[in-house]
Motif scaffolding. Structure first.
Motif, PDB file in Angstrom:
ATOM      1  N   LEU A  99     -49.747 -42.039-100.138  1.00  0.00           N
ATOM      2  CA  LEU A  99     -49.930 -40.641 -99.734  1.00  0.00           C
ATOM      3  C   LEU A  99     -50.901 -39.999-100.703  1.00  0.00           C
ATOM      4  O   LEU A  99     -50.618 -39.865-101.898  1.00  0.00           O
ATOM      5  N   LEU A 143     -52.330 -36.729-101.654  1.00  0.00           N
ATOM      6  CA  LEU A 143     -51.907 -35.344-101.416  1.00  0.00           C
ATOM      7  C   LEU A 143     -52.797 -34.349-102.153  1.00  0.00           C
ATOM      8  O   LEU A 143     -53.057 -34.491-103.343  1.00  0.00           O
ATOM      9  N   ILE A 151     -41.226 -33.196-103.002  1.00  0.00           N
ATOM     10  CA  ILE A 151     -41.649 -33.961-101.827  1.00  0.00           C
ATOM     11  C   ILE A 151     -40.495 -34.835-101.368  1.00  0.00           C
ATOM     12  O   ILE A 151     -39.854 -35.520-102.174  1.00  0.00           O
ATOM     13  N   ILE A 211     -50.482 -27.085 -98.032  1.00  0.00           N
ATOM     14  CA  ILE A 211     -50.853 -28.492 -98.139  1.00  0.00           C
ATOM     15  C   ILE A 211     -52.201 -28.641 -97.445  1.00  0.00           C
ATOM     16  O   ILE A 211     -52.371 -28.201 -96.310  1.00  0.00           O
ATOM     17  N   SER A 259     -55.325 -34.001 -96.719  1.00  0.00           N
ATOM     18  CA  SER A 259     -54.423 -34.970 -97.333  1.00  0.00           C
ATOM     19  C   SER A 259     -54.164 -36.097 -96.343  1.00  0.00           C
ATOM     20  O   SER A 259     -54.142 -35.879 -95.128  1.00  0.00           O
TER      21      SER A 259
END
Length: 749
Positions: free
Chosen positions: A382, A384, A401, A480, A484
């Motif tokens: 991931l 991010l 998270i 976010i 990402s």
């Protein structure tokens, strides 16, 4: 099982739509009944149906939570009642604390919080003014909380209230006249502002042909893709007019329901909309043709070209299908060839934003193929990127998270908050386990199967600067970044089957191809209405999973198996009529023949932690019960196809026609789906029994080195023996080397 993230308040900006005009003339017409009393009905929506997968939590003073709901274009809401279930902190001051109820940002009521009722579940029925409603509506709750008369901390732990997601809205609605205009399609048959399951009848002639049913299955899958998280509830009617609701009708010039007997014949494939003969407020979507091939052509045109339709009738001149789909490229799934951006997984970039001192978590739902092989992985990569307003107090501010409500990692937030902060981390492969249990290793990556949800929870700390002062930031913002990414592209596809959990959550293995080109659906030679209804519901679930219509599947009856024996087979029909259940009796874990039943008992429930049969026990069962019983029993069975090695068969059946609804209804119930696994699922009312019975087979492929390690991990004694042999060989090689060196030195000396 997490749903697709629903309707965070600002998504209402995307759902603007106009109520259609009242009347339009069409080329194909039917005599409309005289004006009658307006059609009035009542509909109930729970907060869970409106997107609140969990209770609405309000923490701290002036905290806000809420849900959204829509107003259909073919009706007007004349009455609105809120049935509220809530709990609040007993520590708050009753004379100063309350909860505001807001409808579309207008305060409509205030809930008192008497101290003696604090901490106890409360229920309240509250009428709301329907005149405040719009196309998309926001129902919000704001907590105004106080726990002392001086020097309050606005984030104090005693300031809280929760609204249960079992709370409901009861809507009294009146049907509106709707234009006979396909320009509004898919309205009124599907309205994206309606958050309840799509309920749509399909009507056919007395004995519909296989081609007509195949076309209907394709349309059912398309509607399922549109309905998405709402789910679908289809019914089938043979030569009868569905009740006063929107419906789809399939008819050719030679075979049509009696209520369309006066409709003129058509000369080309035709799509038409007309009023319901009994209630003109409701509409019939007519798929018409000279013959069965025309019905298929009209359906293909409808699901691929609906954006170009207008008027009461559309005549199809020709149709060309897109290129075949590639494996695992379903629009609803993560990308198989590259990292997937989080912005691609939400309907609106605003869904990746949060506000407030204690903002609600940002939720991102995604689907993965059921056969992703993540054994040996350190986790899902991931990448991010996130942003937030600068914090005056950085200590304690963090981003938590999680995935599927399980904690993954916490990232500290710095004091500046300038620009973006980027980090690379890995989401854990929660169910891969260790090398001791292959049954668990081959399960999908996450506990809930192929449907998953990531949670990003911002926590902003506040610095206390004296007894009666604090430094709370006004209007915290966090997000976010849509760029990402989460990356599943490096994993091979390999799975142990049968595993009905994969079928229930993602339609696997049939949805491996989004257009179902490797799938054949098998019905009884003379399917009953309940069989066809179950078939349509299963096809709707397929479209819901992939987000794409089933353009290339084959529909055959039991006599046409030879033409599809190289495909994965989805068999639908009640046990009384399916001859395959008798032909394959010895290969089935469970047999149903009316009141006669044979049920095998495996070594352990398929959901248990014990090794599954076939992976450790050679496919044998410990016993079989043979008995006679009454009552409805639905069943979903999985096995390797007796017609082609490596191909799969899933059978959706019941001991009587009405039991078919139990099986398909369970596939639409998230709670029941979570209990499905193994090769046999029996549905008795609300009870789901899953068993892993019979031999296991494998689909997909692995890199050679991965396959070798997987094989050895299942045979520890062999691994130990090979390790010992390797040590001996290495030791022998070293000994020979030393002897050769010694001999050389002796010779040189």
């Amino acid at each position: 099982m997490p749903r697709k993230p629903l309707l965070i308040f600002l998504t209402g900006l995307l759902l603007a739509a106009q109520t259609p005009p009242l009347k339009a003339e069409g080329k194909i017409s039917a005599s409309e009944p005289a004006a009658s009393a307006a059609l009035v009905s009542t509909r109930t929506l729970s907060f869970k149906q409106m997107g609140a997968g969990y209770p609405l939590k309000m923490r701290g003073d002036n905290s806000l939570a809420g849900v959204g709901f829509g107003s259909r274009g073919d009706e007007v809401i004349t009455g609105l009642t809120l049935r509220l279930r809530y709990t609040f902190s007993p520590a708050m001051l009753a004379d100063l604390s309350h909860v505001q109820v807001l409808l579309n940002d207008e305060v409509v009521s205030v809930l008192a919080l008497p101290k003696e009722q604090g901490g106890k579940p409360q229920q309240l029925t509250l009428p709301l003014d329907p005149r405040l409603l719009a196309n998309f509506n926001q129902l919000k709750f704001r907590l105004i909380g106080h726990y002392t008369n001086r020097c309050e901390d606005e984030t104090h732990s005693s300031l809280w209230a929760e609204i249960s997601n079992a709370s409901e809205l009861q809507l009294t609605v009146q049907a509106l006249p709707f234009a006979n205009d396909l320009g509004y399609f898919p309205e009124p048959f599907f309205d994206r502002r309606d958050f309840s399951p799509l309920k749509l009848p399909f009507a056919f002639a007395a004995r519909p042909s296989t081609t007509a049913l195949q076309a209907a299955g394709e349309l059912a899958s398309w509607f399922g893709a549109q309905a998405g998280w709402r789910g679908v509830r289809y019914t089938a009617a043979f030569n009868s007019l569905p009740a006063a609701q929107h419906a789809v009708v399939y008819a050719t010039n030679a075979q049509r329901p009696d209520f369309l007997a006066k409709l003129p014949p058509v000369s080309v494939p035709t799509i038409s909309i007309m009023p319901h003969p009994e209630r003109p407020e409701r509409k019939l979507l007519l798929i018409l043709g000279r013959d069965d091939k025309d019905l298929q052509l009209a359906t293909d045109a409808l699901v691929l070209g609906q954006a170009g339709m207008s008027g009461a009738q559309v005549m199809v001149r020709g149709m060309k299908l897109d290129a075949p789909r590639q494996p695992y490229d379903a629009p609803n799934w993560v990308r198989p060839d590259r990292p997937t951006k989080l912005g691609e997984l939400v309907d609106n970039p605003r869904d990746l934003q949060a506000t407030g001192q204690q903002p609600a978590p940002i939720r991102v739902s995604f689907r993965v193929p059921g056969d992703l092989f993540t054994w040996g992985s350190r986790g899902i990569p991931l990448d991010l990127k996130f942003r937030y307003t600068g914090q005056q107090q950085s200590a304690g501010s963090r981003l938590n998270i999680g995935i599927n409500e399980l904690f993954v990692q916490s990232l500290n937030l710095n004091a500046s908050g300038l620009g973006s902060t980027q980090t690379s981390l890995r989401l854990p492969v929660l169910d891969n386990g260790l090398l001791s249990n292959i049954d668990r290793i081959l399960l999908p990556p996450f506990r809930v199967g192929s449907r998953n949800e990531m949670q990003f929870q911002y926590v902003f700390a506040a610095e206390k600067q004296g007894e009666c002062a604090n430094n709370l930031a006004d209007g915290n913002r966090a997000a976010i970044d849509p760029d990402s990414t989460i990356d599943f592209s490096a994993y091979p596809h390999y799975a142990a089957l049968p595993n009905l959990g994969l079928f229930a959550t993602s339609g696997y293995p049939f949805t491996r191809m989004a257009d179902l080109s490797d799938t054949a659906v098998v019905l009884p030679r003379q399917p009953a209405q309940q069989d066809v209804g179950a078939f349509l519901n299963v096809m709707g679930n397929m479209g819901q999973s992939t987000g794409y219509p089933a353009l290339r599947y084959r529909l055959v009856d039991e006599g046409g198996l030879d033409s599809v024996k190289s495909k994965d087979l989805l068999v639908v029909g009640n046990a009384r009529d399916l001859r395959l259940l008798k032909v394959w009796r010895d290969k089935l874990p469970t047999t149903l023949e009316g009141a006669e039943r044979k049920v095998a008992e495996g070594k352990g429930n398929a959901l248990s932690q014990e090794p599954a049969l076939g992976l450790s026990g050679g496919g044998r069962v410990s016993g079989q019960a043979d008995f006679s019983a009454k009552g409805r029993l639905g069943a979903i069975l999985g096995l390797e196809s007796p017609l082609a090695r490596g191909r799969s068969v899933v059978i959706v059946t019941g001991n009587e026609p009405d039991a078919m609804s139990a099986a398909t209804g369970a596939l639409s119930d998230d709670g029941k789906v979570a209990q499905m696994a193994g090769s046999a699922v029996l549905i008795r009312g609300d009870n789901i029994d899953s068993q892993q019975l019979g031999p296991v087979y494998y689909v997909g492929s692995l890199p050679l080195w991965t396959w070798v390690w997987l094989f050895l991990s299942a045979h520890p004694l062999l691994l130990a023996a090979l390790s010992a042999l390797a040590v001996l060989i290495f030791s022998f090689a070293i000994l020979r080397l030393f002897k050769a060196l010694a001999a050389r030195r002796i010779k040189e000396s």
